[in-house]
Each structure stands twice: as structure tokens, then as C-alpha cells.
Enzyme design. Structure first.
Site, PDB file in Angstrom:
ATOM      1  N   TYR A 112       0.821  -1.211   0.000  1.00  0.00           N
ATOM      2  CA  TYR A 112       0.000   0.000   0.000  1.00  0.00           C
ATOM      3  C   TYR A 112       0.854   1.260   0.000  1.00  0.00           C
ATOM      4  CZ  TYR A 112      -4.127  -2.862   1.079  1.00  0.00           C
ATOM      5  OH  TYR A 112      -5.141  -3.770   1.034  1.00  0.00           O
ATOM      6  N   LYS A 136       3.606 -15.433   3.349  1.00  0.00           N
ATOM      7  CA  LYS A 136       3.648 -16.270   2.155  1.00  0.00           C
ATOM      8  C   LYS A 136       5.117 -16.557   1.844  1.00  0.00           C
ATOM      9  CE  LYS A 136       1.404 -18.397  -1.174  1.00  0.00           C
ATOM     10  NZ  LYS A 136       0.662 -19.637  -0.894  1.00  0.00           N
ATOM     11  N   ASP A 142      -2.867 -18.267   2.576  1.00  0.00           N
ATOM     12  CA  ASP A 142      -3.987 -18.996   1.988  1.00  0.00           C
ATOM     13  C   ASP A 142      -4.560 -20.009   2.977  1.00  0.00           C
ATOM     14  OD1 ASP A 142      -1.524 -20.222   1.733  1.00  0.00           O
ATOM     15  OD2 ASP A 142      -1.861 -20.956  -0.299  1.00  0.00           O
ATOM     16  N   ASP A 157      -5.353  -6.679   5.870  1.00  0.00           N
ATOM     17  CA  ASP A 157      -6.556  -6.007   5.387  1.00  0.00           C
ATOM     18  C   ASP A 157      -7.613  -7.044   5.004  1.00  0.00           C
ATOM     19  OD1 ASP A 157      -8.352  -4.144   4.473  1.00  0.00           O
ATOM     20  OD2 ASP A 157      -7.147  -3.477   2.771  1.00  0.00           O
ATOM     21  N   ASP A 169     -11.072  -8.490   7.486  1.00  0.00           N
ATOM     22  CA  ASP A 169     -12.444  -8.377   6.990  1.00  0.00           C
ATOM     23  C   ASP A 169     -13.137  -9.738   7.022  1.00  0.00           C
ATOM     24  OD1 ASP A 169     -12.257  -5.693   6.612  1.00  0.00           O
ATOM     25  OD2 ASP A 169     -12.408  -5.729   4.431  1.00  0.00           O
TER      26      ASP A 169
END
Length: 356
Positions: A142, A191, A223, A247, A251
Site C-alpha cells: 500500500y 507467504k 492462503d 486487510d 475483513d
């Protein structure tokens, strides 16, 4: 005690939910003998309309002068045509960076009285959902370099994800300190089988873990973490991860608790000043209709009292009032179920206030 709170009402339902949170803060102030001074700080689409930029200099200065910041939500389709550098969300990114808010904390807790709203199987929900996502907030993709170029008759876009050791180390310590006050388990999500940034992340988090021998550390690929959150959320205590993964996972975690409208968040850096907000968006489709759920924002205000103002009793009073209101069967539309009483945003705020 007097505290100054910068108020960013934002866009869409932002002004409605912030108004109810302020009402609850004022009720707590009366009960416990405090006073709160509120200073308006326009940000988001409304600031673009009024000032041409998503975060005016004066709004930023107001936030930096305050003891903490309360935010509703920013953005909406109205401003989708803005250049990338001038979108409402850019104001939020600039504010986080300017305030040095490198850690975002999002609790995922399911209230007992909302178990019927959990989308997971009843036997999974019955095990309980009570964990925290600690997300690195001002690094990663970001805040990396973004570019779009054209070659060979087509466009190519590039976004750079970068992390340095100190960025990982400081957010990891926040997670381990939090775990010591909870169930003493940290799950670090990365990851590392693909990304260099994740391999650095895993190494540094492992080094920090050595400073906390009483806290168990587990590593998990992102994942798999996404799958495990819906397969068995009870296994998690504190989840720490980088900006993009955090992020998305936070959620997901919020939705399994029953509604994204119930979840608060805090963003902190060095010192006690923080940014407190619900995790949902501006919901322009219901703005101005008294349909929004203010509970996430009200619980964010309680987090402000607890973490920035060292007012645990006052925070407990607000959280207890929310719990009592739910037990009394009052619901907003997003958490409504059979046998309960449907309330609007203003009415829900009033029910919570009178229970403080």
C-alpha cells in the site's frame, strides 16, 4: 480529566455513526466526571468537494494536536473518477503515515447473543470466536511505489511490496505483548514459500519470539490462514501479519462474527495517540436513512478510552452497555433476527447510552 478528540465524520454513513459514538462518549464522561472536547477535521470525499484534496493541511494539523482521533468512514462511488493520488482513501493513508500509526488492531469477537448471525456451521460457532488481528499498517504494497506504463500496445502496472527489519520487529512486539495478556499464542501469517518480504517477515518474527518464551509462536501461510479462519476460528488468539494480508483477513474475521458493522479497530504508533474507527466502509446506499449500525464505532470509542486515555472502567461501561442492549433483544438491520426489536442508528445509540 479533559481530552481533545479530533473528529473525522467522513462520508456516507460516517456522520451518523460518529454522532452516536460521540453521544456515548459524552454519557460516559458525565458518569465518570470527565470532559471531552471535539474538534472537526474534514477528510475523505467531503474534503475533496470542499477543499479539492482528501486530507487538508488544517485537518491533519488538528489530528496531530489532538489526544486521539475518532473516524467514521470515507469514500464512495461519487469519487471513483478522482485520480489515484487524490482518492478519499489516500487521505486515510496519509493520515496514518503522518501520525506514525504502524499497527492496526482489529478484534474478532462474537457476542453470545449474535451467534445465530454467524454464517459458520453451528458446531463451529459453538467453539467460540475471540481473536485479534494485528496488522502492520504503514508498510508493504500500500505504501510502495506504484506505476503504470505502456509498451507493445498494452498497459503494464507494477506495485512494489517492501519491508525492512525494524518495521516487522515493532509490529511483532505489539502482537507478543498483546498475547501475553490473552491466551499466549501468536500466529504469524505470511507467504514465505513465494515472497522475499515474507521470508524476511518470518525470520524477524521468529527472532522476536525468542524474547517471549512464555508465548507460543505458529507460522501459517496466508492462503491456509484464510481457510482456517472459517474452518476453526477458535484456534486463533493473536494473528500478526503484513498490511495487505491483514486487510483481507481482518475483513474475513469480522464477517464470521455476525456482521462487519460490529467490529471496531485501533491504529497506534509510538505514544498513546491513536486513530479509532469501525472497519466497515461508508455504505452510501443507506446513508442518511437511519439504517446504519453504530455499534462498531461505539466500540471503537471504547477502545480509545482503554488504550489512549487509560480509562479501563469507562471502556468497560460502554462495552457492558452494548452487551446489555443486545441481550435486551435490540438489533439494527444487519444483525436482525426473529424475535428481536429492529432499531435505527439513532435509536440504537440511545439504548446504549441509557445503559451506561
Amino acid at each position: 480529566m479533559n481530552k481533545t478528540i479530533a473528529v473525522i465524520r467522513g462520508d456516507g454513513i460516517g456522520p451518523e455513526i460518529v454522532g452516536e459514538a460521540i453521544g456515548v462518549l459524552d454519557a460516559a464522561a458525565v458518569k465518570f466526571g470527565h470532559s471531552f472536547t471535539y474538534q472537526e477535521a474534514p477528510m475523505g470525499g467531503n474534503a475533496i468537494d470542499a477543499y479539492g484534496v482528501p486530507l487538508p493541511d488544517e485537518s491533519l494539523a488538528t489530528c496531530l494536536r489532538s489526544d486521539s482521533v475518532l473516524l467514521g468512514a470515507v469514500g464512495g462511488p461519487k469519487w471513483d473518477s478522482q485520480p489515484s493520488a487524490n482518492r478519499p482513501e489516500r487521505g486515510l493513508l496519509k493520515l496514518r503515515s503522518s501520525m506514525g500509526l504502524y499497527t492496526n488492531v482489529r478484534p474478532a469477537r462474537m457476542f453470545d447473543d449474535l451467534s445465530s448471525a454467524c454464517p459458520l456451521r453451528a458446531d463451529i460457532a459453538a467453539r467460540g470466536i475471540d481473536f485479534v488481528v494485528v496488522r502492520e499498517l504503514i508498510g508493504g504494497v500500500y505504501f510502495g511505489e506504484h506505476s503504470t506504463s505502456e509498451a507493445g500496445g498494452e498497459q503494464k502496472a507494477t506495485d512494489i511490496m517492501a519491508y525492512s527489519e525494524h518495521e516487522v520487529r515493532r509490529v511483532a512486539r505489539v502482537a507478543f505483548d498483546m498475547a501475553r495478556k490473552r491466551r499466549k499464542r501468536v500466529t504469524s501469517v505470511d507467504k514465505a514459500n513465494v515472497l522475499d518480504t515474507s521470508r524476511l517477515w518470518r525470520r524477524v518474527v521468529t527472532e522476536v519470539a525468542a524474547e517471549y518464551p512464555d508465548v507460543e509462536l505458529l507460522h501459517m501461510y496466508v492462503d491456509n490462514a484464510a481457510m482456517q479462519i472459517v474452518r476453526d476460528p477458535s484456534q486463533f488468539d493473536v494473528v500478526v501479519t503484513e498490511n495487505l494480508f491483514g486487510d483481507i483477513l481482518s475483513d474475513e474475521a469480522s464477517q464470521i462474527t455476525g456482521s462487519i458493522g460490529m467490529i471496531p479497530s485501533s491504529s497506534m504508533g509510538e505514544g498513546t495517540r491513536g486513530l479509532y474507527e469501525p472497519i466497515h466502509g461508508s455504505a452510501p446506499d443507506i446513508a442518511g436513512q437511519n439504517k446504519a449500525n453504530p455499534i462498531g464505532t461505539i466500540l471503537a470509542a471504547a477502545m480509545m478510552l482503554r488504550y489512549s486515555f487509560d480509562m479501563p472502567a469507562e471502556a468497560d461501561a460502554i462495552e457492558s452497555a452494548v452487551d446489555q442492549t443486545l441481550k435486551a433483544g435490540y438489533r439494527c438491520g444487519d444483525i436482525m433476527n426473529e424475535g428481536c426489536t429492529l432499531l435505527g442508528c439513532k435509536e440504537m445509540g440511545a439504548e446504549i447510552r441509557k445503559r451506561i
